[in-house]
Design an enzyme around this catalytic site. Structure first.
Site, PDB file in Angstrom:
ATOM      1  N   SER A  28       0.817  -1.277   0.150  1.00  0.00           N
ATOM      2  CA  SER A  28      -0.003   0.098  -0.009  1.00  0.00           C
ATOM      3  C   SER A  28       0.720   1.272  -0.010  1.00  0.00           C
ATOM      4  O   SER A  28       2.003   1.335   0.430  1.00  0.00           O
ATOM      5  CB  SER A  28      -0.971  -0.089   1.217  1.00  0.00           C
ATOM      6  OG  SER A  28      -1.468   1.279   1.366  1.00  0.00           O
ATOM      7  N   TYR A  63      -3.274  -1.297   9.850  1.00  0.00           N
ATOM      8  CA  TYR A  63      -3.189  -1.542   8.313  1.00  0.00           C
ATOM      9  C   TYR A  63      -1.865  -1.206   7.721  1.00  0.00           C
ATOM     10  O   TYR A  63      -1.170  -1.917   7.157  1.00  0.00           O
ATOM     11  CB  TYR A  63      -4.491  -0.536   7.504  1.00  0.00           C
ATOM     12  CG  TYR A  63      -4.385  -0.785   6.025  1.00  0.00           C
ATOM     13  CD1 TYR A  63      -5.111  -1.863   5.590  1.00  0.00           C
ATOM     14  CD2 TYR A  63      -3.937   0.067   5.122  1.00  0.00           C
ATOM     15  CE1 TYR A  63      -5.034  -2.166   4.252  1.00  0.00           C
ATOM     16  CE2 TYR A  63      -3.857  -0.068   4.011  1.00  0.00           C
ATOM     17  CZ  TYR A  63      -4.390  -1.244   3.150  1.00  0.00           C
ATOM     18  OH  TYR A  63      -4.290  -1.481   1.745  1.00  0.00           O
TER      19      TYR A  63
END
Length: 261
Positions: A140, A153
């Site tokens: 990400s 996350y």
């Protein structure tokens, strides 16, 4: 001729969103795709649409070691080998760091980090036995920077980049390349949960998301899952034959910095 003719690739989280587009594109380019997910109805429907010669659906909880073993066995039984993996499955939870319950933090780790680890550990030997191939891990934008309210996350995506680099070093002698895609905001249900809310106004939700990323992203819009799929295809095919161990940011310029305009 397709770019992935003869390849057999497992794509996790492939029943919808980014993974679905990867599965579709890989099949279009000649691969036989193992669609792995916990969303059985959607996954089976996609496999049926793509056809039994091109796709197989397998139920896979990426955090469960035994399910990885079963998925690989099913893939080999159907297609004879496995020579590619896209570790796409992931979950996102929004919470202030000091308010995040341990259970929630561990849940995100189980899917995003342990799922990636188990995928590589289980599938890499099969890829090696097939003569080599590729692994693409989905990290990400937040694996390269910080972002408020997504601590769990972001932590897992930093870990995925570390695992990617280590795997690239260790697996290169077996002719296995390992890279990571690092998307920014992409228009999927994970980024925009309103897509899954039957009571939400999809037009209003879409307009709100569009307005937000028009301000945040230099290219002025949210990303499309098809664009991430194209990057995953590049890293899986021969066009990237001399690339391994690298993160590839696809974020419309978001990570580049802050614009004052």
């Amino acid at each position: 001729m397709g770019k992935l003719d003869g390849r057999v690739v497992i794509v996790t989280g492939a029943a919808r969103g980014q993974g679905e587009q990867e599965a579709r594109l890989f099949a279009e380019e000649g691969a036989r795709v193992v669609i792995a997910d916990v969303l059985d109805e959607q996954g089976k429907a996609l496999a049926e649409e793509l056809g039994e010669k091109s796709a197989l659906y397998v139920h896979l909880d990426v955090g469960a070691e035994s399910e990885w073993q079963a998925a690989v066995a099913a893939a080999k039984d159907a297609f004879g080998k496995v020579d590619g993996l896209v570790n796409n499955a992931g979950i996102l939870r929004f919470n202030e760091l000091v308010s995040t319950p341990l259970e929630e933090f561990q849940q995100v780790i189980q899917v995003n980090q342990i799922g990636c680890f188990l995928g590589m550990r289980t599938v890499a030997p099969e890829i090696g036995d097939a003569g080599g191939g590729t692994i693409v891990n989905t990290a990400s934008y937040t694996g390269l920077t910080g972002m408020a309210y997504v601590g769990a996350y972001a932590a897992t995506k930093h870990a995925v980049l570390g695992l990617t680099r280590v795997a690239a070093l260790e697996l290169a002698p077996r002719n296995i390349r390992v890279n990571a895609v690092c998307p920014g905001a992409v228009d999927t249900p994970m980024t925009n949960p309103a897509q899954l809310d039957p009571e939400a106004d999809p037009v209003a939700a879409g307009e709100a998301v569009a307005e937000l990323y028009k301000k945040l992203v230099p290219l002025g819009r949210i990303g499309r899952p098809q664009e991430v799929a194209a990057l995953a295809l590049f890293l899986t095919g021969d066009d990237s034959a001399y690339i391994t161990g690298q993160p590839f940011v696809i974020d419309g310029g978001w990570l580049a910095g802050v614009s004052v305009i």
